[in-house]
Design a protein around this motif. Structure first.
Motif, PDB file in Angstrom:
ATOM      1  N   PHE A 105       1.304  -1.545  -0.047  1.00 27.13           N
ATOM      2  CA  PHE A 105       0.012   0.023   0.313  1.00 27.13           C
ATOM      3  C   PHE A 105       0.430   1.297   0.298  1.00 27.13           C
ATOM      4  O   PHE A 105       0.353   2.343  -0.130  1.00 27.13           O
ATOM      5  CB  PHE A 105      -1.354  -0.410   0.573  1.00 27.13           C
ATOM      6  CG  PHE A 105      -1.682  -0.791   1.053  1.00 27.13           C
ATOM      7  CD1 PHE A 105      -3.350  -1.064   0.249  1.00 27.13           C
ATOM      8  CD2 PHE A 105      -1.738  -2.238   1.363  1.00 27.13           C
ATOM      9  CE1 PHE A 105      -4.143  -1.382   0.129  1.00 27.13           C
ATOM     10  CE2 PHE A 105      -2.683  -3.130   2.119  1.00 27.13           C
ATOM     11  CZ  PHE A 105      -3.867  -2.871   0.286  1.00 27.13           C
ATOM     12  N   SER A 107       2.154   2.849  -2.167  1.00 26.72           N
ATOM     13  CA  SER A 107       1.731   4.011  -3.469  1.00 26.72           C
ATOM     14  C   SER A 107       0.249   4.724  -3.137  1.00 26.72           C
ATOM     15  O   SER A 107      -0.180   5.076  -3.961  1.00 26.72           O
ATOM     16  CB  SER A 107       2.052   3.139  -4.792  1.00 26.72           C
ATOM     17  OG  SER A 107       3.817   2.743  -4.575  1.00 26.72           O
ATOM     18  N   GLU A 108      -0.182   3.710  -2.432  1.00 28.23           N
ATOM     19  CA  GLU A 108      -1.990   4.143  -3.179  1.00 28.23           C
ATOM     20  C   GLU A 108      -2.119   5.235  -2.363  1.00 28.23           C
ATOM     21  O   GLU A 108      -1.360   6.281  -0.494  1.00 28.23           O
ATOM     22  CB  GLU A 108      -2.783   2.591  -1.831  1.00 28.23           C
ATOM     23  CG  GLU A 108      -2.199   1.717  -2.151  1.00 28.23           C
ATOM     24  CD  GLU A 108      -2.983   1.217  -3.662  1.00 28.23           C
ATOM     25  OE1 GLU A 108      -3.912   2.238  -4.247  1.00 28.23           O
ATOM     26  OE2 GLU A 108      -2.577   1.191  -4.991  1.00 28.23           O
ATOM     27  N   PRO A 109      -3.302   5.925  -1.853  1.00 29.23           N
ATOM     28  CA  PRO A 109      -3.565   7.127  -1.713  1.00 29.23           C
ATOM     29  C   PRO A 109      -3.786   7.470   0.039  1.00 29.23           C
ATOM     30  O   PRO A 109      -4.534   8.207   0.402  1.00 29.23           O
ATOM     31  CB  PRO A 109      -4.577   7.888  -2.006  1.00 29.23           C
ATOM     32  CG  PRO A 109      -5.414   6.929  -2.659  1.00 29.23           C
ATOM     33  CD  PRO A 109      -3.771   5.966  -2.929  1.00 29.23           C
ATOM     34  N   TYR A 110      -2.808   6.875   1.071  1.00 27.97           N
ATOM     35  CA  TYR A 110      -3.369   6.603   2.284  1.00 27.97           C
ATOM     36  C   TYR A 110      -1.668   7.506   3.328  1.00 27.97           C
ATOM     37  O   TYR A 110      -0.367   7.107   2.906  1.00 27.97           O
ATOM     38  CB  TYR A 110      -3.855   5.599   2.903  1.00 27.97           C
ATOM     39  CG  TYR A 110      -4.683   4.530   1.994  1.00 27.97           C
ATOM     40  CD1 TYR A 110      -6.145   5.190   2.323  1.00 27.97           C
ATOM     41  CD2 TYR A 110      -5.015   4.058   1.073  1.00 27.97           C
ATOM     42  CE1 TYR A 110      -7.360   4.824   1.823  1.00 27.97           C
ATOM     43  CE2 TYR A 110      -5.833   3.605   0.296  1.00 27.97           C
ATOM     44  CZ  TYR A 110      -7.135   4.040   0.935  1.00 27.97           C
ATOM     45  OH  TYR A 110      -8.439   3.487   0.022  1.00 27.97           O
ATOM     46  N   ILE A 113      -1.767   3.372   7.858  1.00 32.21           N
ATOM     47  CA  ILE A 113      -2.504   1.645   7.405  1.00 32.21           C
ATOM     48  C   ILE A 113      -2.384   1.333   9.365  1.00 32.21           C
ATOM     49  O   ILE A 113      -1.086   1.374   9.481  1.00 32.21           O
ATOM     50  CB  ILE A 113      -1.760   1.441   6.518  1.00 32.21           C
ATOM     51  CG1 ILE A 113      -1.789   2.204   5.012  1.00 32.21           C
ATOM     52  CG2 ILE A 113      -2.240  -0.235   5.961  1.00 32.21           C
ATOM     53  CD1 ILE A 113      -0.914   1.221   3.859  1.00 32.21           C
ATOM     54  N   ASN A 147     -12.968  -0.012   8.741  1.00 34.39           N
ATOM     55  CA  ASN A 147     -13.162   1.389   7.518  1.00 34.39           C
ATOM     56  C   ASN A 147     -14.716   2.069   7.776  1.00 34.39           C
ATOM     57  O   ASN A 147     -14.557   3.184   7.208  1.00 34.39           O
ATOM     58  CB  ASN A 147     -12.859   1.029   6.528  1.00 34.39           C
ATOM     59  CG  ASN A 147     -10.988   0.946   6.170  1.00 34.39           C
ATOM     60  OD1 ASN A 147     -10.675   1.408   6.415  1.00 34.39           O
ATOM     61  ND2 ASN A 147     -10.938  -0.589   6.152  1.00 34.39           N
ATOM     62  N   LEU A 196      -6.259   3.839   6.227  1.00 31.46           N
ATOM     63  CA  LEU A 196      -6.874   2.453   5.649  1.00 31.46           C
ATOM     64  C   LEU A 196      -6.673   0.953   7.072  1.00 31.46           C
ATOM     65  O   LEU A 196      -5.464   1.653   7.384  1.00 31.46           O
ATOM     66  CB  LEU A 196      -6.466   2.252   4.791  1.00 31.46           C
ATOM     67  CG  LEU A 196      -6.657   1.024   3.659  1.00 31.46           C
ATOM     68  CD1 LEU A 196      -7.797   0.905   3.082  1.00 31.46           C
ATOM     69  CD2 LEU A 196      -5.697   0.002   3.099  1.00 31.46           C
TER      70      LEU A 196
END
Length: 295
Positions: A105, A107-110, A113, A147, A196
């Motif tokens: 994750f 590279s994800e927009p968070y 985590i 979530n 997330l």
């Protein structure tokens, strides 16, 4: 690239460090692992010093005790990578893909985590029934449910966060008090940090016995009360504050105190001795205790 950071106090963290280093190496990950003892001066640090012989790893032994959140701040300052994976010392990953499930994750927009918590039924003991029952029913929560209410289920024993975000969020979280996760979750919420929750749990190994857990619960309630009275926290994600605020607005606070205060000791005895405590009684105990120390 990731920095694995583990604060510890009087605990042999070498087995966990070996476990994590082996997983990171198998993944071919660029990583470092740093463990920091918070001034325990423990004989267990003889084993912990062997962490220095592991690849990309080091053990730091502080001479003075500053508390867990300040130790995390010190660990983050030592870290050289942009993603920080914070883990408590008394955990073990539940699955073999633990680290890769986090790094998937990056590279994800968070910005943060949270992997979650789990309790192994084999670790249940009657004298630890309160901590186990609460953890199993309130902390072991599927990521889908977490979530749906992102900032309510904040457990800082297993999470990954961007370094610059951690420094911003942790700045008001350095007091050596039990229960400062309330502040951390509150800061995530008011700063609208994109987070997330995933199903990447760790087993909680260091389950407190009933006496110590109830003491820590009371300490956390005093921390929350002080924060609330000083207007440092007023978070609708915290059930205790919601219940307290409801009673206050309905002019029922005094009545609730009068009705429940005589039963606090009875509830305490029940929670300490019961092998399968009812969490409604625990909730009532905590709310009663909180209302009696909060004005």
């Amino acid at each position: 690239m990731i920095s694995i950071l583990i604060p510890t106090y009087n605990y042999n963290v070498l087995p966990l460090a070996k476990n994590l280093v082996n997983r990171a190496k198998k993944q071919g990950l660029i990583f470092e692992l740093i463990c920091m003892d918070d001034g325990s001066n423990s004989v267990k640090n003889k084993s912990n010093n062997d962490i220095n012989s592991l690849p990309n790893s080091k053990f730091i032994e502080r001479k003075t005790n500053l508390g867990r959140t300040a130790t995390r701040q010190a660990l983050a300052k030592e870290a050289k990578y942009d993603w920080l994976l914070f883990l408590d010392a008394d955990i073990t990953p539940k699955n073999d893909a633990f680290i890769s499930q986090y790094t998937a994750f990056v590279s994800e927009p968070y910005d943060a985590i949270f992997g979650g918590f789990a309790y192994n039924p084999e670790d249940y003991k009657p004298n630890k029934s309160l901590r186990y029952t609460f953890g199993k029913n309130r902390e072991e929560v599927d990521a889908h449910k977490r979530n749906n209410n992102k900032y309510k289920f904040i457990i800082s024993s297993n999470f990954m966060i961007k370094k610059h975000v951690f420094f911003k969020i942790n700045a008001l979280n350095l007091k050596p008090a039990y229960g400062m996760d309330y502040v951390f979750g509150h800061q995530l919420s008011i700063n609208k940090v994109p987070i997330l929750h995933i199903n990447n749990e760790v087993y909680h190994l260091g389950i407190d016995d009933n006496i110590n857990y109830l003491k820590k619960t009371n300490q956390a309630l005093h921390t929350l009360s002080a924060l609330h009275k000083n207007n440092n926290i007023n978070d609708s994600h915290i059930s205790l504050i919601k219940a307290y605020s409801f009673l206050k607005k309905a002019n029922m606070l005094k009545v609730f105190r009068v009705l429940t205060k005589p039963f606090i000791n009875q509830m305490k005895k029940y929670l300490l001795k019961n092998k399968a405590p009812n969490l409604f009684i625990f909730d009532l105990y905590r709310l009663s205790y909180f209302c009696n120390i909060t004005t």
